[in-house]
Design a protein around this motif. Structure first.
Motif, PDB file in Angstrom:
ATOM      1  N   PHE A  61      15.190-115.592  -9.066  1.00  0.00           N
ATOM      2  CA  PHE A  61      15.126-116.092 -10.437  1.00  0.00           C
ATOM      3  C   PHE A  61      14.826-114.948 -11.384  1.00  0.00           C
ATOM      4  CE2 PHE A  61      10.775-116.324  -8.910  1.00  0.00           C
ATOM      5  CZ  PHE A  61      10.026-115.844  -9.983  1.00  0.00           C
ATOM      6  N   ARG A  62      15.092-115.216 -12.645  1.00  0.00           N
ATOM      7  CA  ARG A  62      14.802-114.257 -13.709  1.00  0.00           C
ATOM      8  C   ARG A  62      14.381-115.033 -14.954  1.00  0.00           C
ATOM      9  NH1 ARG A  62      16.137-108.933 -14.406  1.00  0.00           N
ATOM     10  NH2 ARG A  62      16.161-108.194 -16.540  1.00  0.00           N
ATOM     11  N   VAL A  63      13.211-114.682 -15.496  1.00  0.00           N
ATOM     12  CA  VAL A  63      12.698-115.297 -16.716  1.00  0.00           C
ATOM     13  C   VAL A  63      13.223-114.514 -17.904  1.00  0.00           C
ATOM     14  CG1 VAL A  63      10.610-115.898 -18.007  1.00  0.00           C
ATOM     15  CG2 VAL A  63      10.625-116.072 -15.504  1.00  0.00           C
ATOM     16  N   GLN A  64      13.686-115.225 -18.936  1.00  0.00           N
ATOM     17  CA  GLN A  64      14.238-114.583 -20.122  1.00  0.00           C
ATOM     18  C   GLN A  64      13.595-115.181 -21.370  1.00  0.00           C
ATOM     19  OE1 GLN A  64      18.663-113.601 -18.498  1.00  0.00           O
ATOM     20  NE2 GLN A  64      18.417-115.537 -19.483  1.00  0.00           N
ATOM     21  N   PRO A 135      19.471-104.042  -7.987  1.00  0.00           N
ATOM     22  CA  PRO A 135      19.940-105.419  -7.789  1.00  0.00           C
ATOM     23  C   PRO A 135      19.512-106.306  -8.954  1.00  0.00           C
ATOM     24  CG  PRO A 135      19.115-104.546  -5.737  1.00  0.00           C
ATOM     25  CD  PRO A 135      18.784-103.534  -6.809  1.00  0.00           C
ATOM     26  N   HIS A 136      20.456-107.095  -9.451  1.00  0.00           N
ATOM     27  CA  HIS A 136      20.252-107.900 -10.653  1.00  0.00           C
ATOM     28  C   HIS A 136      20.986-109.220 -10.483  1.00  0.00           C
ATOM     29  CE1 HIS A 136      19.379-108.240 -14.972  1.00  0.00           C
ATOM     30  NE2 HIS A 136      20.533-108.870 -15.049  1.00  0.00           N
ATOM     31  N   GLY A 137      20.459-110.280 -11.030  1.00  0.00           N
ATOM     32  CA  GLY A 137      21.146-111.562 -11.038  1.00  0.00           C
ATOM     33  C   GLY A 137      21.564-112.027  -9.661  1.00  0.00           C
ATOM     34  N   LEU A 138      22.830-112.376  -9.528  1.00  0.00           N
ATOM     35  CA  LEU A 138      23.371-112.858  -8.268  1.00  0.00           C
ATOM     36  C   LEU A 138      23.197-111.818  -7.160  1.00  0.00           C
ATOM     37  CD1 LEU A 138      24.906-115.315  -7.132  1.00  0.00           C
ATOM     38  CD2 LEU A 138      27.031-114.140  -7.711  1.00  0.00           C
ATOM     39  N   GLY A 139      23.324-110.536  -7.517  1.00  0.00           N
ATOM     40  CA  GLY A 139      23.133-109.462  -6.542  1.00  0.00           C
ATOM     41  C   GLY A 139      21.704-109.374  -6.047  1.00  0.00           C
TER      42      GLY A 139
END
Length: 165
Positions: A61-64, A135-139
């Protein structure tokens, strides 16, 4: 601790279907702290609970932050079934938080709004590229691999992910 940033072009190592869940809140009345603070604090509890349980199905997950009033979370899930199972589990953090929000909303409190969107993306209908990026997002959720292993162009990467019957 920051790791070494991979050089070159990478793509997500996701195989098969991908489930992306977007969820967020908007503070409509900043001064109504008692109305929006419980909503604001519920998501970190849920993410902590999910992160401690690898069988939950949450892959990452990533909080924005979207300014002072908007907060959203991008989540990657193993399957929509695991996402739905968590959302409906009586013994997990989500159900009581959702019930509390609904009680306040029914009583006319519009101090905070919430939203979510769920995307179940079939194999071969997603692609990604990360150039000189950690690594970011889906990666980040599925791991990465060199672009060449899936195709140099976006169309090639999407075609390589298809599972034909």
């Amino acid at each position: 601790m920051a790791g070494k940033v991979p050089e070159g072009r990478m793509t997500a190592a996701a195989r098969g279907d991908v489930v992306v869940f977007l969820i967020g809140m908007r503070i409509n009345k900043l001064r109504a702290l008692r109305s929006w603070l419980p909503v604001f604090t519920a998501m970190p509890r849920m993410l902590k609970e999910l992160s401690k349980d690898p069988s939950s199905g949450l892959l990452g997950f990533r909080v924005q932050l979207g300014g002072l009033r908007d907060i959203s979370v991008v989540q990657y899930w193993e399957s929509k079934e695991k996402l739905f199972a968590y959302a409906s589990a009586a013994d997990k953090e989500h159900r009581p938080a959702w019930a509390a929000y609904n009680r306040k909303a029914r009583n006319g409190s519009a101090a905070v709004g919430i939203w979510h969107e769920t995307y179940a993306v079939p194999a071969g209908r997603h692609e990604s590229i990360y150039a000189n990026m950690p690594p970011h997002g889906l990666g980040s959720a599925h791991g990465t691999e060199p672009v060449g292993s899936r195709g140099e162009r976006a169309a090639e990467r999407m075609a390589s992910g298809r599972t034909e019957a």
